[in-house]
Enzyme design. Structure first.
Site, short mmCIF file in Angstrom:
data_model
loop_
_atom_site.label_atom_id
_atom_site.label_comp_id
_atom_site.label_asym_id
_atom_site.label_seq_id
_atom_site.Cartn_x
_atom_site.Cartn_y
_atom_site.Cartn_z
N HIS A 30 2.06 64.79 -72.28
CA HIS A 30 2.57 63.87 -73.29
C HIS A 30 3.81 64.54 -73.90
CE1 HIS A 30 2.63 61.79 -77.22
NE2 HIS A 30 1.81 60.90 -76.72
N ASP A 47 -3.59 70.63 -75.14
CA ASP A 47 -3.52 69.32 -75.80
C ASP A 47 -4.83 68.60 -75.47
OD1 ASP A 47 -3.25 66.67 -76.44
OD2 ASP A 47 -1.42 66.34 -75.27
N GLN A 78 -7.10 63.69 -75.66
CA GLN A 78 -7.83 62.67 -74.90
C GLN A 78 -9.24 63.13 -74.54
OE1 GLN A 78 -6.82 59.61 -74.46
NE2 GLN A 78 -4.73 59.88 -75.21
N LYS A 133 -7.76 59.24 -82.80
CA LYS A 133 -8.24 58.85 -81.48
C LYS A 133 -9.74 59.05 -81.35
CE LYS A 133 -4.10 59.71 -78.60
NZ LYS A 133 -3.06 59.40 -79.54
N CYS A 163 4.62 57.87 -73.61
CA CYS A 163 5.16 59.17 -74.03
C CYS A 163 4.94 60.23 -72.96
CB CYS A 163 4.56 59.61 -75.36
SG CYS A 163 4.91 58.49 -76.70
#
Lengths: 164, 413
Positions: free
Chosen positions: B126, B202, B205, B228, B370
Site C-alpha cells: 500500500h 503493515d 489487513q 478496519k 493505493c
C-alpha cells in the site's frame, strides 16, 4: 435519486465504445501532456498539434479510463479540433461550468477553473453532444472523471504558451 | 458434533447501519478492507465516555480525569493482549497505520539510516508502506529495492537473500489489500533478521481478520488501524519491540511527550508517552478497546474460518454466474488468501462496475487501492474490490453476483 440512465446516456456509451481521435501524434511537432486522476488511477494523454494561425490542427487521445472519462475525452477532441486555442479554452470553461463550478482541479498545475473565471465567459457556447454529460453532476464522485481530459487539455495549452 | 460456525444473523443485529434499505434494496456492504462498520458495543463504549467520564488524560487529578485516563490505558492493555505484546508500553497510539509507519521511517530511519543504505519493500505494498520510505530515502540518499510479485499474486522470494544483503529495513505487508495474498510473515522477518535488517510489517489487513501474535511473527514493528477492525477512524497502532522504541528519538514534539522542558531544550518521556505528543484520540482508543473485546468474544479463529468459507463461496459463485468475463486477481486457493477479491470485468472499467453495483445497493471499492506499483505490475489501472467481514453472508455474495451480471449486461458491447 438519479438513475443510471441519467449518467450513462446513449451518446456517452457510443463514444466509450467507439472513441474518436484515439491514438498518438508524433512529438515534436505535436505536444504531449499526461493527466492523472489520483482517486482512481485513470491516466489520459492528450496530443495536440497547433498551426501558425493558432488553430488546433490535430488532437489525439491516449490512456485508459472509465466510460465517463473516455467519452468526455472523445467528445472533447471533436469539440476542439479545428478551433483556435482561444475558442478551445472557452469551450473548456463552458464545459467545466456545466460540471459545476466547485469542481477542484485534478489535472495538474495551471488548469484550475475558478468560479470567477466563468463570469467573463460567453454563456452562449454550444456544447452539443457534450451536454449529455450533464447528468454526471448528480454523481459527484464522477465529476473528476468527466473533467480529467479537459484539465489535461488546459495544462497542454499552458505548456504550449510557455514554450512559445 | 458439528463444527461451530459464525452466527452472522446475530452479529448483524449489532450493526444497525447494515439494516438500512437503499432504494428499496437490502444494503450489501462489501468494503470492509477500506473501512469496517461499528457494532453498538463500540458506539456505546465511546458514548459512555462522552456522557460520563470524559476529560483529558494523564493530566487532571479529579475523578473524571482519573476515569478517562484509566479507560484510555485499559484500551492499551486490551490491544497488547490482542496481539500478544509482552508489554502494553510497546503499544503506541497513533492517528492511523500510515502515521505509525511514518513514525518508524522518520524516527528510527533518521537515527539509523545513512547514505547508500538499502530499504527493501515489496511490489504489493500500500502507498502507506511505500511513500514514507521514499521520503526518508530521498532525504538520506538511500536505495530502495523491490521484492517482485508472481503472476499468481504471491511474493517472488527467489532472490530475497540478495535483496536483503546489506539492507537496513525490510518493510512489507502481512496481507495484500488488493490481491488478498497472505504473506509468510515469520519467514520474512527471519530473513530480515538474518540479514541484519529491521522488519516493519503493515498488518492493517491481517490484524482485523485473524489471530495475531507478535512473538510468533518475529517482527520488530507492526502497524494497523482501528477503523478496519470495527473501531473508529482517527486511531491506529504502532507496536514495536521495547528496546528499539526506547532507543528511538521522538517523532512529533509537544505536550505529553516530555519529562521536562526548559528554555534550553527538552527531555523526552519514556514509551509510550514519548510517541504520543498532544492530546491523544482518547475516546477513539476506548472504541478500539471495545472493538478488540468484541472480536475476542467472537474468536479470531472462528472469524478466519467464516471468511475462508465465504471467500471460497464467492470465488465459486462469481465464476459460475459471471463466467469468463470475470477475472479474480490473486491466489486461486481460498485458504491461502484473505477475504479481499479484486475483480476485473471484461472491458468494463471498475468505476462503471461500482456505479451499477451502487444501483443494486452493493458497496464495493473501485480504483487503484493505493497500490499503484502493484497495479502497474499487473497492467491494470483500476479494479473493483469486494471485501468481506464478520457481518457478511452468502446473501451478500449472491447480491454481488446479481449486480455484476447486471453491470456486464448494461455495458455489453
Amino acid at each position: 435519486m438519479a438513475g443510471l440512465e441519467d449518467l450513462y446516456r446513449e451518446i456517452i456509451l457510443d463514444h466509450y465504445r467507439t472513441p474518436r481521435n484515439k491514438g498518438e501524434l508524433e512529438t515534436p511537432p505535436a505536444h504531449r501532456t499526461e493527466g492523472f486522476n489520483p482517486l482512481c488511477g485513470d491516466e489520459i494523454v492528450v496530443y495536440i498539434d497547433t498551426d501558425d494561425n493558432g488553430l488546433v490542427s490535430d488532437i489525439k487521445i491516449g490512456g485508459q479510463g472509465c466510460s465517463i472519462s473516455q467519452s468526455s475525452a472523445s467528445m472533447m477532441s471533436m469539440a476542439v479540433k479545428g478551433k483556435t486555442v482561444d475558442e478551445a479554452r472557452q469551450i473548456t470553461s463552458a464545459f467545466k461550468r456545466l460540471m459545476s463550478i466547485h469542481e477542484t482541479n485534478v489535472g495538474g498545475d495551471g488548469s484550475e477553473a475558478e468560479a470567477d473565471d466563468f463570469d467573463e465567459i460567453d454563456a452562449d457556447i454550444d456544447l452539443g453532444d457534450l451536454e449529455a454529460l450533464q447528468g454526471v453532476v448528480k454523481f459527484p464522485t464522477r465529476i473528476k472523471c468527466a473533467t480529467l481530459a479537459w484539465n489535461t487539455l488546459s495544462q497542454a495549452f499552458d505548456e504550449i504558451a510557455e514554450d512559445s | 458434533m458439528s463444527t461451530p460456525t459464525l452466527d452472522v444473523a446475530a452479529i448483524r443485529k449489532d450493526f444497525p447501519i447494515l439494516s438500512q434499505v437503499q432504494d428499496g434494496k437490502r444494503l450489501v456492504f462489501l468494503d470492509s478492507a477500506a473501512s469496517s462498520q461499528h457494532p453498538t458495543q463500540v458506539l456505546d463504549a465511546m458514548n459512555d465516555i462522552y456522557l460520563h467520564s470524559y476529560a483529558n488524560v494523564h493530566r487532571g487529578v479529579y475523578q473524571l480525569a482519573e476515569r478517562a485516563t484509566s479507560a484510555y490505558e485499559s484500551a492499551r492493555d486490551s490491544v497488547a493482549r490482542f496481539i500478544g505484546a509482552p508489554d502494553p508500553n510497546e503499544v503506541i497510539f497513533t492517528k492511523n497505520a500510515t502515521e505509525a509507519i511514518n513514525l518508524v521511517a522518520q524516527s528510527w530511519g533518521r537515527q539509523n539510516l545513512k547514505p547508500g543504505d538499502a530499504i527493501v519493500l515489496t511490489l504489493m505494498e500500500h502507498h502507506a508502506n511505500i511513500v514514507p520510505w521514499q521520503m526518508i530515502a530521498a532525504e538520506l540518499d538511500c536505495e530502495i529495492r523491490w521484492v517482485p510479485v508472481t503472476d499468481e499474486g504471491e511474493l517472488d522470494l527467489t532472490d530475497l537473500d540478495q535483496l536483503l544483503d546489506g539492507a537496513k529495513v525490510f518493510a512489507f505487508t502481512s496481507m495484500s489489500n488488493v490481491l488478498g495474498t497472505i504473506n509468510p510473515v515469520a519467514r520474512l522477518t527471519q530473513a530480515a533478521r538474518a540479514a541484519g535488517a529491521i522488519s516493519v510489517v503493515d498488518a492493517c489487513q491481517s490484524v482485523p481478520h485473524f489471530s495475531t501474535d507478535v512473538a510468533e511473527l518475529g517482527a520488530d514493528f507492526i502497524a494497523f488501524s482501528a477503523h478496519k477492525m470495527l473501531g473508529p477512524s482517527g486511531i491506529g497502532v504502532l507496536w514495536g519491540k521495547k528496546d528499539l522504541l526506547d532507543a528511538m528519538p521522538p517523532f512529533l514534539g509537544g505536550g505529553g511527550m516530555i519529562l521536562n522542558v526548559t528554555t534550553e531544550g527538552f527531555t523526552a518521556d519514556g514509551v509510550p508517552g514519548k510517541f504520543e505528543a498532544g492530546t491523544p484520540p482518547i475516546v477513539e482508543a476506548v472504541g478500539l478497546g471495545a472493538a478488540v473485546d468484541y472480536l475476542e468474544n467472537i474468536g479470531m479463529d472462528l472469524i478466519r474460518q467464516h471468511e475462508v468459507e465465504l471467500t471460497a463461496y464467492a470465488m465459486r459463485t462469481l465464476t459460475e454466474r459471471v463466467g469468463d468475463d470475470l477475472l479474480i486477481m490473486g491466489p486461486s486457493e481460498p485458504a491461502a488468501r484473505g477475504g479481499v477479491l479484486s475483480l476485473s470485468l471484461a472491458d468494463v472499467h471498475a468505476h462503471d462496475v461500482s456505479q451499477v453495483l451502487d444501483e443494486h445497493a452493493v458497496c464495493i471499492r473501485p480504483g487503484h487501492h493505493c497500490a499503484k506499483p502493484l497495479m502497474r505490475r499487473f497492467d491494470v489501472n483500476a479494479t473493483a474490490r469486494a471485501s468481506v467481514y464478520i457481518y457478511n453472508d452468502i446473501d451478500d455474495i449472491d447480491a454481488l453476483a446479481d449486480a455484476l451480471v447486471a453491470a456486464r449486461d448494461f455495458f455489453s458491447l
